[in-house]
Each structure stands twice: as structure tokens, then as C-alpha cells.
Design a protein around this motif. Sequence first.
Motif, mmCIF file in Angstrom:
data_model
loop_
_atom_site.group_PDB
_atom_site.id
_atom_site.type_symbol
_atom_site.label_atom_id
_atom_site.label_comp_id
_atom_site.label_asym_id
_atom_site.label_seq_id
_atom_site.Cartn_x
_atom_site.Cartn_y
_atom_site.Cartn_z
ATOM 1 N N LEU A 1 -8.268 -0.568 -9.781
ATOM 2 C CA LEU A 1 -7.977 -0.176 -8.396
ATOM 3 C C LEU A 1 -6.461 -0.207 -8.223
ATOM 4 N N LEU A 2 -5.854 0.939 -8.040
ATOM 5 C CA LEU A 2 -4.398 1.050 -8.085
ATOM 6 C C LEU A 2 -3.747 0.540 -6.799
ATOM 7 N N GLY A 3 -2.745 -0.344 -6.964
ATOM 8 C CA GLY A 3 -2.102 -0.919 -5.789
ATOM 9 C C GLY A 3 -0.630 -1.221 -6.002
ATOM 10 N N TYR A 4 0.093 -1.317 -4.895
ATOM 11 C CA TYR A 4 1.522 -1.643 -4.883
ATOM 12 C C TYR A 4 1.746 -2.849 -3.985
ATOM 13 N N ARG B 1 -5.018 2.908 -3.650
ATOM 14 C CA ARG B 1 -6.004 2.368 -2.715
ATOM 15 C C ARG B 1 -5.568 1.070 -2.036
ATOM 16 N N VAL B 2 -4.483 0.445 -2.477
ATOM 17 C CA VAL B 2 -4.006 -0.796 -1.867
ATOM 18 C C VAL B 2 -2.484 -0.751 -1.787
ATOM 19 N N GLY C 1 -7.553 6.062 3.835
ATOM 20 C CA GLY C 1 -8.303 5.174 2.961
ATOM 21 C C GLY C 1 -7.466 4.351 2.012
ATOM 22 N N ILE C 2 -6.349 3.802 2.500
ATOM 23 C CA ILE C 2 -5.551 2.850 1.724
ATOM 24 C C ILE C 2 -5.651 1.491 2.405
ATOM 25 N N MET C 3 -6.060 0.471 1.654
ATOM 26 C CA MET C 3 -6.230 -0.863 2.219
ATOM 27 C C MET C 3 -4.877 -1.534 2.437
#
Length: 321
Positions: free
Chosen positions: A79-82, A104-105, A143-145
Amino acid sequence: MLIDALQCGEFSRDVFERLLKGRYTCVTPTLGFWEGTLESMDSLGRWRDMERDNADLIRIVRRAEDIRRCERDGKLGILLGYQNSNLFEGRIRFPELFADMGVRVVQLTYNNQNDVCGSCYEDEDSGLTRFGRELLGEMARVGIMVDCSHVGDRSTLEAIEHSPKPIAVTHANAASIFPHKRNRSDDVLKALRQSGGVIGAAAYRNITPERACADLVAFCEMIARMVEIAGIDHVGLGTDYSYKNDDRFREWMRKGRWTRSVQYGAGSAAVPGAVAKPDWLKGPESLIDIEGGLRQIGFQPAEIAKIMGGNWLRLYETVFG
């Protein structure tokens, strides 16, 4: 199902193999801390290369159903996030573009105040900016957490209030258990409970009680206390486990390009460098042992399933389907 909502460092095939050996279903790696748009796209490109090169082991996931599919076919979901919103560079149209590329995050800020909100390390937390309120709406729409792990308490509470969808604190502990600027207040944990959000219990020594680092059962007891505050549906795992974390990597995390001065991050002058992993978590393969620790202190199977991954899966489904 085992979901770790935040890890960092340098990922490679041997790391993926270790995570699969540890029965992970999904993990969120950190694709960036201080990088702008172009550098953040470079990181996305590298992860797509890694997915192609390791297609037998991993799959980049975009929806909750993709995570369930990974569980069924024995692959590791990525799950790709920064850990910063710098990738948007103040442009309200960019969240949609990055969502289309699979992000997504996104954490609202890292260790400094930015154009979105205040960080946990500022002397005064400014709260959300006008752009920050706009950004929350746009991230929810595409839809980005939202992640508030390094965000100040005031900004976090305002993010919970203004976000159209529940938010996360992916890797922190309760400040009432271990007082530290990086940990979140009981007010934040209770607000997450009321709004449907989730906090991920961290296993990073600088923000975790020494007893909970020395002993697995004590770590599970810390989780139990967090559950008492936030509720059984709102606590998961976000270890902040790192791979190949050398001095150069730590310097980038702590200093970026914004300072020449010494910065300790969650450390201190007394603990300036790398810290050891918890005694019970020498490798990522050991995280699954939390199941037994939670059972030992009285959690029931359905409750354990929520903490190990079910709560994250529910939040992901709410935020990005």
C-alpha cells in the motif's frame, strides 16, 4: 490477516521474502519524507519496477479487495504511502493525479509545520490552514487516507473534525502511556474512536515504553491500554520498522534540505543515533507473535483479528473502497 500500516527504509526482494515468511498480508512502505512532486514520482516509478521484478512475491494494492486477494493467493500487498504532503506542492489538483498513480496514504506533514498544518515538534501547533481544509476534502474525494502520526495534536483534532472520511495515526502510541511529542493524546485517541479512525501501535524504541520493548507481553499490555482509550475497533499495528537504516538515511529523515543544524527526530542528545529494535522484534518475522501475546492477556480471537489487520482493512475500505 497481518497488516503493518507503516514501515520505512530500503525494501528489496530479501525484505519481501522475510515479510511473507512472517505471514504479512499488507505493508505500507514510506516512499518519501521531504521530496517534492518529481522526486515522489521517481519513487513511484521505482516501486513499479520492483513490482514487476518481484511479481511472484508482491502486488501494489489500490483497494481493500486487492488486500483480500493477496491473502488468498499468498502475495504481499504493498500500500503506497508518503510521510509528508510535499509531493502535492500546494496544488489542489495533484492528489487526484497521485491517487490515479496508486498512492493511498499521505501524512499531512512530517517534522515541520508546512502549508497544511502544524507538526508535533513545533513549539506552537498552528492547526489546519485554509489549504489544509481544502486538501482534506480532496484527499477524501479521490481516496487517499490522511495520516497524522507526526502532526501536532491540535492539527490532528482539526483534521478529524474537518475530514469527510475517517483518518489514521498510522504509527504512534498513547502519550498518556509514554509521554513524547510524537505520541498522541487521549483526546486524539477518543476522537479517532468517535470518528471511525485507527491508530497503529508503534514499536519504535524512542516512543515506546522500555518494558514494552523488552517483553512481548508488555507490548501487548500497552496495546490493551490503547484499546481501553480508543476502543477495540480503532487500534491496529504500525510498527515504524525500518530496513537498512544507516546514518545517511537518518540524516535525510531528520534534516531534509531545510536545516544545517543537528536534528534528533524522536531521539535526543542522550540517544542521538540508531536505536535497537525491541528485544522481541529483532526481525519482521516476529510481528506475528503478537497474536499469542494478545491471547495470553485475555483478548478473544475476533478482537485479535481486528488488531492484527481487520481494523485497517475496514478503514481502507471506508476511505478508498
